[in-house]
Design an enzyme around this catalytic site. Structure first.
Site, short mmCIF file in Angstrom:
data_model
loop_
_atom_site.label_atom_id
_atom_site.label_comp_id
_atom_site.label_asym_id
_atom_site.label_seq_id
_atom_site.Cartn_x
_atom_site.Cartn_y
_atom_site.Cartn_z
N LYS A 1 0.84 -1.19 0.00
CA LYS A 1 0.00 0.00 0.00
C LYS A 1 0.88 1.24 0.00
O LYS A 1 2.01 1.21 0.51
CB LYS A 1 -0.89 0.03 1.24
CG LYS A 1 -2.17 0.81 1.08
CD LYS A 1 -3.20 0.02 0.30
CE LYS A 1 -4.57 0.70 0.32
NZ LYS A 1 -5.61 -0.11 -0.32
N TYR B 1 -25.70 0.05 -5.10
CA TYR B 1 -26.74 0.19 -6.12
C TYR B 1 -26.73 -1.01 -7.07
O TYR B 1 -27.77 -1.59 -7.39
CB TYR B 1 -26.54 1.48 -6.91
CG TYR B 1 -27.41 1.57 -8.14
CD1 TYR B 1 -28.76 1.92 -8.05
CD2 TYR B 1 -26.89 1.27 -9.41
CE1 TYR B 1 -29.57 1.97 -9.18
CE2 TYR B 1 -27.69 1.33 -10.54
CZ TYR B 1 -29.03 1.68 -10.42
OH TYR B 1 -29.82 1.72 -11.54
N VAL C 1 -26.30 3.17 -0.22
CA VAL C 1 -26.73 2.82 -1.58
C VAL C 1 -25.86 3.58 -2.58
O VAL C 1 -26.35 4.22 -3.52
CB VAL C 1 -28.23 3.15 -1.81
CG1 VAL C 1 -28.76 2.28 -2.96
CG2 VAL C 1 -29.05 2.90 -0.58
N GLY C 2 -24.55 3.50 -2.37
CA GLY C 2 -23.60 4.11 -3.29
C GLY C 2 -23.43 3.28 -4.55
O GLY C 2 -24.27 2.41 -4.86
N ASN C 3 -22.33 3.49 -5.27
CA ASN C 3 -22.14 2.82 -6.56
C ASN C 3 -22.13 1.30 -6.44
O ASN C 3 -22.76 0.61 -7.25
CB ASN C 3 -20.82 3.29 -7.19
CG ASN C 3 -20.90 4.72 -7.67
OD1 ASN C 3 -21.97 5.21 -7.99
ND2 ASN C 3 -19.76 5.41 -7.68
N VAL C 4 -21.43 0.77 -5.44
CA VAL C 4 -21.36 -0.68 -5.27
C VAL C 4 -22.73 -1.22 -4.85
O VAL C 4 -23.26 -2.16 -5.44
CB VAL C 4 -20.28 -1.08 -4.25
CG1 VAL C 4 -20.36 -2.58 -3.95
CG2 VAL C 4 -18.90 -0.73 -4.77
#
Length: 364
Positions: free
Chosen positions: A80, A186, A181-184
């Site tokens: 990382k 949704y 309920v973000g991009n993933v």
């Protein structure tokens, strides 16, 4: 901070400090373990309070990537990078190009990707100096937006968790409470709706909630009400540390399976879920679709091949449950054990190969 003492405790391989006065680059690359292959992990840009905080974050995140990549069945280790700075005002082309040259200097030991505070555009700048970067623009052969792939992996893992809890992986008719309920999430809702699941959703973004209500017939609840919903599966897909002393007593779900990172506030909360008989799908196993997807770019991206690999999250989650029952341990510990066993097998294979080759050389 006693850096070498900390690195020895968790067996880190390398810590690299990168500085470029002209661009203002101050970056730390942490490489935890490369037993399975080169270290893959994203670049995070953040306004750390102290340099020690940045070092600790880089080390912690790198170790997490070792376990995530190993559990996902990837031939990759964990690493990382953190860049100290404000991503809203401190970025410039020279910074990321200078950083790309540092990555190139590691000659493939570390491969970076997008993370908190960095974007596809930033990865494209890094790509100007090195090929050891994923998550670049599709024009350069990237896989594009990882959210739909991550969601599909969570969906597959959720089915495995449902089978463990209910004896079948059919989600039709089950009630699933989704936090965030973000991009993933949704895209996860879309898969669940298509299979006939009943959805309960919440989010601080009311537009996102309304979209889920309109498109998937979801029931909307206030953010602080999501934990106590009558449901079969609780799916944390927003913040971390949501499984804690305050929320556990409210839970009515038989399964916890979601996309959020670091869902357990403390390890003892994983112990509590185990004692309550709640089936918990460890976050870094079930949400590995994104890293599986970008890892495929290293072979020249093939979406069909990548999605086939993402489907295996079902088997990975199922294996965690097998280890949990085999060793009589909570699933969060079983996930770590699955990753550690895979790494140890690789180490033993290397030792065996070395000894065999050594004997053959000596006998000539």
């Amino acid at each position: 901070m006693k850096i070498f003492e900390y690195m020895e405790k968790y067996d880190y391989e390398q810590l690299v400090f990168c500085q470029d006065k002209t661009s203002g680059l101050k970056a730390i690359i942490a490489i935890h373990d490369t037993t399975l292959g080169p270290a893959l992990g994203g670049t995070r840009m953040w306004t750390y309070d102290t340099e020690e905080d940045a070092i600790i974050d880089a080390l912690r995140l790198a170790r997490g990537m070792t376990y995530k990549n190993a559990a996902a069945g990837l031939n990759l280790g964990g690493g990382k990078t953190v860049i100290i700075g404000d991503p809203r005002k401190d970025k410039n082309e020279e910074m990321f190009r200078a950083f790309g040259r540092y990555i190139q200097g590691l000659n493939g030991r570390y491969i970076t990707a997008e993370d908190v505070g960095t974007t596809v555009a930033d990865m494209d700048l890094i790509h100007m100096e090195t090929d050891y970067v994923t998550g670049i623009s599709p024009a350069f052969g990237s896989s594009g937006n990882p959210s739909p792939v991550t969601a599909y992996g969570v969906y597959r893992g959720m089915k495995a968790a449902a089978k463990e809890a209910f004896g079948t992986d059919d989600l039709k008719g089950l009630t699933i409470a989704i936090q965030g309920v973000g991009n993933v999430a949704y895209n996860l809702c879309r898969h669940l709706h298509e299979e006939g699941a009943k959805l309960i959703v919440t989010d601080i973004n009311q537009d996102a909630v309304q979209r889920a209500v309109e498109e998937f017939g979801a029931k909307a609840v206030a953010p602080n009400e999501i934990y106590g919903q009558e449901c079969d599966i609780f799916s944390p897909c927003a913040l971390g540390a949501v499984i804690n002393d305050e929320t556990i007593p409210q839970l009515k779900a038989k399964v916890i399976a979601g996309a959020a990172n670091n869902q357990l506030k403390e390890e003892r909360h994983g112990d509590a879920l185990h004692e309550m008989g709640i089936v918990y799908a460890p976050d870094y196993v079930i949400n590995a679709g994104g890293v599986i997807n970008v890892a495929d770019e290293l072979q020249g991206y093939n979406r069909e091949r990548a999605m086939k690999k993402v489907e295996s999250i079902y088997d990975n989650v199922a294996k965690v449950f097998e280890i949990s029952k085999r060793d009589h341990i909570p699933t969060y510990k079983a996930a770590d054990r699955m990753a550690e066993e895979r790494i140890e097998k690789a180490r033993n294979s290397y030792r065996s190969t070395f000894l065999t080759n050594g004997k053959s050389i000596l006998s000539r």
